[in-house]
Design a protein around this motif. Sequence first.
Motif, PDB file in Angstrom:
ATOM      1  N   LYS A 145     -34.692 -31.374 107.815  1.00  9.42           N
ATOM      2  CA  LYS A 145     -35.255 -32.324 108.792  1.00  9.42           C
ATOM      3  C   LYS A 145     -35.055 -31.823 110.214  1.00  9.42           C
ATOM      4  N   GLY A 146     -34.382 -30.678 110.370  1.00  7.41           N
ATOM      5  CA  GLY A 146     -34.131 -30.126 111.701  1.00  7.41           C
ATOM      6  C   GLY A 146     -33.122 -30.926 112.504  1.00  7.41           C
ATOM      7  N   VAL A 147     -32.235 -31.643 111.803  1.00 11.53           N
ATOM      8  CA  VAL A 147     -31.251 -32.482 112.501  1.00 11.53           C
ATOM      9  C   VAL A 147     -29.884 -31.796 112.451  1.00 11.53           C
ATOM     10  N   HIS A 148     -29.223 -31.738 113.604  1.00  8.50           N
ATOM     11  CA  HIS A 148     -27.874 -31.161 113.648  1.00  8.50           C
ATOM     12  C   HIS A 148     -26.874 -32.184 113.138  1.00  8.50           C
ATOM     13  N   VAL A 149     -25.975 -31.744 112.275  1.00  5.70           N
ATOM     14  CA  VAL A 149     -24.959 -32.690 111.806  1.00  5.70           C
ATOM     15  C   VAL A 149     -23.558 -32.130 111.990  1.00  5.70           C
ATOM     16  N   ASP A 150     -22.630 -33.031 112.289  1.00  2.00           N
ATOM     17  CA  ASP A 150     -21.204 -32.713 112.200  1.00  2.00           C
ATOM     18  C   ASP A 150     -20.767 -33.273 110.867  1.00  2.00           C
ATOM     19  N   MET A 151     -20.409 -32.371 109.956  1.00  2.00           N
ATOM     20  CA  MET A 151     -20.104 -32.786 108.593  1.00  2.00           C
ATOM     21  C   MET A 151     -18.617 -33.101 108.467  1.00  2.00           C
ATOM     22  N   ILE A 152     -18.335 -34.265 107.903  1.00  2.00           N
ATOM     23  CA  ILE A 152     -16.938 -34.657 107.663  1.00  2.00           C
ATOM     24  C   ILE A 152     -16.755 -34.773 106.164  1.00  2.00           C
TER      25      ILE A 152
END
Length: 214
Positions: free
Chosen positions: A132-139
């Motif tokens: 989706k082209g979305v940046h995520v901070d993964m926890i």
Amino acid sequence: MITLALSKGRIFEETLPLLAAAGIEVLEDPEKTRKLILPTNQPDLRVVLVRATDVPTYVQYGGADLGVTGKDTLIEHGAEGLYQPLDLQIAQCRVSVAVRADFDYAHAMTQGSRLKVATKYTAIARDFFASKGVHVDMIKLYGSMELAPLTGLADAIVDLVSTGNTLKANQLVEVERIMDISSHLVVNQAALKLKQAPMRRLIDVFARATQAKA
Ligand code: AMP
């Protein structure tokens, strides 16, 4: 001896009827015993109880000849060295994104801002948000994912959803279905060669029971 790896709970309970259709019975109840190796009424078949996320590892390295595991676990673990002959169509659910009802997910997905995502399913979540082209901070979490948006730890969670009751009880809403999940039979390839006849018979048992249900 053939060793079948199962995990306690839904997978064990939904695998039993598939075996029972061929007259195979597990002789002890995992909820009532502390034993991890359970005999069956077939002298050459035993069941080992392992954590759901460990089933692919046991089968991959030959600790079990075959096992039943969710597609979610297979994707996260990687399916290297595992032959997957059958989708058993049991323990069906989906992997979804959920957020607090007051969180503007659509806005967050379009603004190029970073989304904080808490999940046990980091590979599935990373692929999905990347597509989706979305940046995520993964926890990375190992349980009680629903708590993360409620405590401000994350904006969204990626988790298994079946009835949706757990999300509802925690005032979360499902905003995206990532994929449908069911449990698969996985087989150790060396065991299939070395114990061909009994392994084929057991795979056949699962195949017939799955077809009968369809
Ligand atoms: P539900 O309330 O029916 O939507 O179920 C959601 C809860 O059960 C979540 O905590 C999920 O992690 C867990 N869950 C749902 N389906 C499965 C499944 N097939 N295997 C393992 N856990 C599941």
